[in-house]
Design a protein around this motif. Structure first.
Motif, PDB file in Angstrom:
ATOM      1  N   ILE A 287       0.867  -1.186   0.000  1.00 31.68           N
ATOM      2  CA  ILE A 287       0.000   0.000   0.000  1.00 31.68           C
ATOM      3  C   ILE A 287       0.897   1.228   0.000  1.00 31.68           C
ATOM      4  CG2 ILE A 287      -1.765   1.293   1.259  1.00 31.68           C
ATOM      5  CD1 ILE A 287      -2.745  -1.323   2.436  1.00 31.68           C
ATOM      6  N   PHE A 288       0.698   2.095  -0.961  1.00 27.98           N
ATOM      7  CA  PHE A 288       1.530   3.284  -1.105  1.00 27.98           C
ATOM      8  C   PHE A 288       1.092   4.352  -0.106  1.00 27.98           C
ATOM      9  CE2 PHE A 288       3.929   1.889  -4.641  1.00 27.98           C
ATOM     10  CZ  PHE A 288       3.088   1.091  -5.410  1.00 27.98           C
ATOM     11  N   THR A 289       2.053   4.934   0.575  1.00 25.91           N
ATOM     12  CA  THR A 289       1.783   5.976   1.576  1.00 25.91           C
ATOM     13  C   THR A 289       1.924   7.358   0.942  1.00 25.91           C
ATOM     14  OG1 THR A 289       4.087   6.018   2.282  1.00 25.91           O
ATOM     15  CG2 THR A 289       2.629   4.468   3.399  1.00 25.91           C
ATOM     16  N   THR A 290       1.749   8.395   1.757  1.00 23.12           N
ATOM     17  CA  THR A 290       1.850   9.772   1.261  1.00 23.12           C
ATOM     18  C   THR A 290       3.260  10.085   0.765  1.00 23.12           C
ATOM     19  OG1 THR A 290       0.142  10.401   2.864  1.00 23.12           O
ATOM     20  CG2 THR A 290       1.405  12.179   1.867  1.00 23.12           C
ATOM     21  N   ASP A 291       4.272   9.540   1.431  1.00 24.53           N
ATOM     22  CA  ASP A 291       5.662   9.795   1.011  1.00 24.53           C
ATOM     23  C   ASP A 291       5.964   9.169  -0.348  1.00 24.53           C
ATOM     24  OD1 ASP A 291       6.784   9.368   4.435  1.00 24.53           O
ATOM     25  OD2 ASP A 291       6.039  11.153   3.372  1.00 24.53           O
ATOM     26  N   ASP A 292       5.287   8.068  -0.686  1.00 25.52           N
ATOM     27  CA  ASP A 292       5.558   7.385  -1.953  1.00 25.52           C
ATOM     28  C   ASP A 292       5.106   8.202  -3.151  1.00 25.52           C
ATOM     29  OD1 ASP A 292       4.728   4.191  -0.451  1.00 25.52           O
ATOM     30  OD2 ASP A 292       6.674   5.211  -0.625  1.00 25.52           O
ATOM     31  N   TYR A 293       4.140   9.128  -2.957  1.00 28.23           N
ATOM     32  CA  TYR A 293       3.609   9.887  -4.104  1.00 28.23           C
ATOM     33  C   TYR A 293       4.645  10.857  -4.661  1.00 28.23           C
ATOM     34  CZ  TYR A 293      -1.030   8.038  -3.184  1.00 28.23           C
ATOM     35  OH  TYR A 293      -2.097   7.205  -3.031  1.00 28.23           O
ATOM     36  N   ASP A 294       5.686  11.157  -3.891  1.00 32.42           N
ATOM     37  CA  ASP A 294       6.726  12.063  -4.381  1.00 32.42           C
ATOM     38  C   ASP A 294       7.854  11.317  -5.099  1.00 32.42           C
ATOM     39  OD1 ASP A 294       6.380  14.035  -1.356  1.00 32.42           O
ATOM     40  OD2 ASP A 294       5.294  14.140  -3.258  1.00 32.42           O
ATOM     41  N   LYS A 295       7.854   9.987  -5.074  1.00 34.48           N
ATOM     42  CA  LYS A 295       8.938   9.198  -5.658  1.00 34.48           C
ATOM     43  C   LYS A 295       8.616   8.853  -7.111  1.00 34.48           C
ATOM     44  CE  LYS A 295      10.072   7.129  -1.202  1.00 34.48           C
ATOM     45  NZ  LYS A 295      10.190   5.867  -0.427  1.00 34.48           N
ATOM     46  N   PRO A 296       9.649   8.722  -7.957  1.00 32.00           N
ATOM     47  CA  PRO A 296       9.425   8.317  -9.354  1.00 32.00           C
ATOM     48  C   PRO A 296       8.894   6.890  -9.425  1.00 32.00           C
ATOM     49  CG  PRO A 296      11.590   9.337  -9.080  1.00 32.00           C
ATOM     50  CD  PRO A 296      11.059   9.086  -7.714  1.00 32.00           C
ATOM     51  N   LEU A 297       8.293   6.571 -10.538  1.00 37.65           N
ATOM     52  CA  LEU A 297       7.695   5.244 -10.691  1.00 37.65           C
ATOM     53  C   LEU A 297       8.764   4.149 -10.717  1.00 37.65           C
ATOM     54  CD1 LEU A 297       4.970   6.077 -13.369  1.00 37.65           C
ATOM     55  CD2 LEU A 297       4.707   5.917 -10.896  1.00 37.65           C
ATOM     56  N   GLU A 298       9.955   4.462 -11.288  1.00 37.33           N
ATOM     57  CA  GLU A 298      10.988   3.439 -11.370  1.00 37.33           C
ATOM     58  C   GLU A 298      11.552   3.089  -9.998  1.00 37.33           C
ATOM     59  OE1 GLU A 298      14.570   6.629 -12.416  1.00 37.33           O
ATOM     60  OE2 GLU A 298      14.053   5.040 -13.804  1.00 37.33           O
ATOM     61  N   MET A 299      11.514   4.046  -9.060  1.00 36.76           N
ATOM     62  CA  MET A 299      11.996   3.767  -7.710  1.00 36.76           C
ATOM     63  C   MET A 299      10.997   2.937  -6.908  1.00 36.76           C
ATOM     64  SD  MET A 299      13.766   7.387  -6.618  1.00 36.76           S
ATOM     65  CE  MET A 299      14.195   6.679  -5.022  1.00 36.76           C
ATOM     66  N   LEU A 300       9.749   2.900  -7.340  1.00 35.22           N
ATOM     67  CA  LEU A 300       8.707   2.137  -6.638  1.00 35.22           C
ATOM     68  C   LEU A 300       8.525   0.747  -7.220  1.00 35.22           C
ATOM     69  CD1 LEU A 300       6.083   5.016  -6.297  1.00 35.22           C
ATOM     70  CD2 LEU A 300       7.630   4.174  -4.546  1.00 35.22           C
ATOM     71  N   ASP A 301       9.477   0.320  -8.109  1.00 33.49           N
ATOM     72  CA  ASP A 301       9.439  -1.021  -8.714  1.00 33.49           C
ATOM     73  C   ASP A 301       8.177  -1.229  -9.545  1.00 33.49           C
ATOM     74  OD1 ASP A 301      10.849  -2.410  -5.673  1.00 33.49           O
ATOM     75  OD2 ASP A 301      11.879  -1.644  -7.467  1.00 33.49           O
ATOM     76  N   LEU A 302       7.763  -0.170 -10.232  1.00 31.91           N
ATOM     77  CA  LEU A 302       6.583  -0.278 -11.095  1.00 31.91           C
ATOM     78  C   LEU A 302       6.965  -0.428 -12.564  1.00 31.91           C
ATOM     79  CD1 LEU A 302       4.279   2.417  -9.463  1.00 31.91           C
ATOM     80  CD2 LEU A 302       4.227  -0.053  -9.136  1.00 31.91           C
ATOM     81  N   ALA A 303       8.281  -0.290 -12.901  1.00 28.67           N
ATOM     82  CA  ALA A 303       8.735  -0.422 -14.285  1.00 28.67           C
ATOM     83  C   ALA A 303       9.041  -1.897 -14.588  1.00 28.67           C
ATOM     84  CB  ALA A 303       9.979   0.443 -14.505  1.00 28.67           C
ATOM     85  N   PRO A 304       8.832  -2.356 -15.786  1.00 28.34           N
ATOM     86  CA  PRO A 304       8.292  -1.605 -16.930  1.00 28.34           C
ATOM     87  C   PRO A 304       6.754  -1.571 -16.968  1.00 28.34           C
ATOM     88  CG  PRO A 304       8.884  -3.796 -17.626  1.00 28.34           C
ATOM     89  CD  PRO A 304       9.279  -3.724 -16.176  1.00 28.34           C
TER      90      PRO A 304
END
Length: 313
Positions: A287-304
């Motif tokens: 579950i993504f928190t408020t701090d995660d919304y400022d991080k790039p997508l590649e840092m959140l392991d959402l790529a590709p």
């Protein structure tokens, strides 16, 4: 019928006579009952006065007979034909009329009278009936006027309440619109700040990579360099977004874009019910928190590519 009796008692007639007149005429109109009452006067009230009589003493001698013959005859019995009000001089034929007159006028001095209350003439009956009709008409007009005023007041109250309701509805709508505008402005400001943070993070990453590259070039050639772990840089991230109503949204984002950009896209294109929500991964569960919304997508392991689930908070 009770209404007719109330009207007649207010006019000075006794309740017993009113009920008797209604029973005799079987009428449903006040005028018919009044005509019978005026035509059939109440029987005269006879109240004999008590007069003490003196009895002559009995004499045994012969002179008693002569004295009895010379005694004056007893006074004739006085018959009271009416009751008179000493304050105003009006005559009444019953105690009920006296009580009504006393209650209405406040007079309290009454005495028996030998005068007989004369029955009403035809002209007096007509005049009395005309007065009664005028009084009934006046009461009817007053009642109609009172009902008209009450109806007008009710209508005014209804209009007033309707205007108040419309005003309250208008104020509520204005407050909702103002709240929506403030929410949009706040979201735009947050999006702007998030993009600025991402830009600064990218600049810092560039500086760090440049510094690392310079350090590597400065090392002597004879020093063996361990093979670096291959890093795959993705420029795009393809996301499949599952909404709360089961429908999905598919969109391609830049790998450097923050997660807040995905949130803005969902808010602008969602087809389910509006309201606060959160984003999560179904596998692995996260579950993504408020701090995660400022991080790039590649840092959140959402790529590709990845599947995001929208859930209500």
């Amino acid at each position: 019928m009770s209404n007719i009796i109330d009207v007649l008692t207010e006019m000075g007639f006794s309740r017993q006579r009113a009920e008797l007149a209604i029973a005799a005429t079987k009428a449903t109109e006040v005028e018919q009952v009044m005509e019978w009452l005026l035509t059939n006067e109440e029987p005269e009230l006879s109240i004999p006065e008590r007069i003490d009589t003196e009895t002559a003493p009995e004499n045994k001698d012969s002179e008693s007979v002569e004295e009895k013959a010379n005694v004056e005859p007893q006074e004739k019995q006085v018959v009271a034909r009416s009751i008179k009000c000493d304050d105003c001089g009006k005559l009444f034929t019953s105690t009920l009329e006296v009580e009504y007159h006393s209650t209405k006028s406040g007079h309290s001095n009454f005495s028996e009278s030998t005068e007989e209350k004369k029955p009403l003439t035809e002209e007096e009956k007509k005049e009395q009936l005309a007065k009664i009709e005028a009084k009934l008409k006046q009461r009817r007009l007053e009642r109609e006027e009172r009902e008209r005023v009450e109806a007008l007041e009710r209508e005014k109250g209804r209009i007033r309440s309707g205007k108040d309701l419309l005003e309250a509805k208008r104020k509520h709508e204005e407050a909702e619109i103002k709240k929506m505008v403030e929410q949009k402005n706040r979201e735009k400001q947050e999006e702007k700040m998030a993009k600025e943070r991402v830009r600064q993070q990218i600049e810092q990453d560039k500086i760090a990579r440049k510094s690392l590259f310079q350090q590597k070039t400065e090392q002597p050639l004879c020093v063996p360099v361990a093979p670096a772990k291959p890093i795959i840089n993705y420029s795009e991230v393809k996301l499949c977004i599952r909404l709360t109503n089961g429908k999905t949204l598919t969109q391609t984002f830049g790998a450097k874009e923050p997660l807040s950009a995905v949130r803005v896209f969902i808010e602008m294109n969602r087809t389910d019910e509006s309201g606060p929500f959160q984003l999560r991964l179904s596998y692995p569960v996260k579950i993504f928190t408020t701090d995660d919304y400022d991080k790039p997508l590649e840092m959140l392991d959402l790529a590709p590519s990845a599947v995001l689930v929208v859930s209500k908070t």
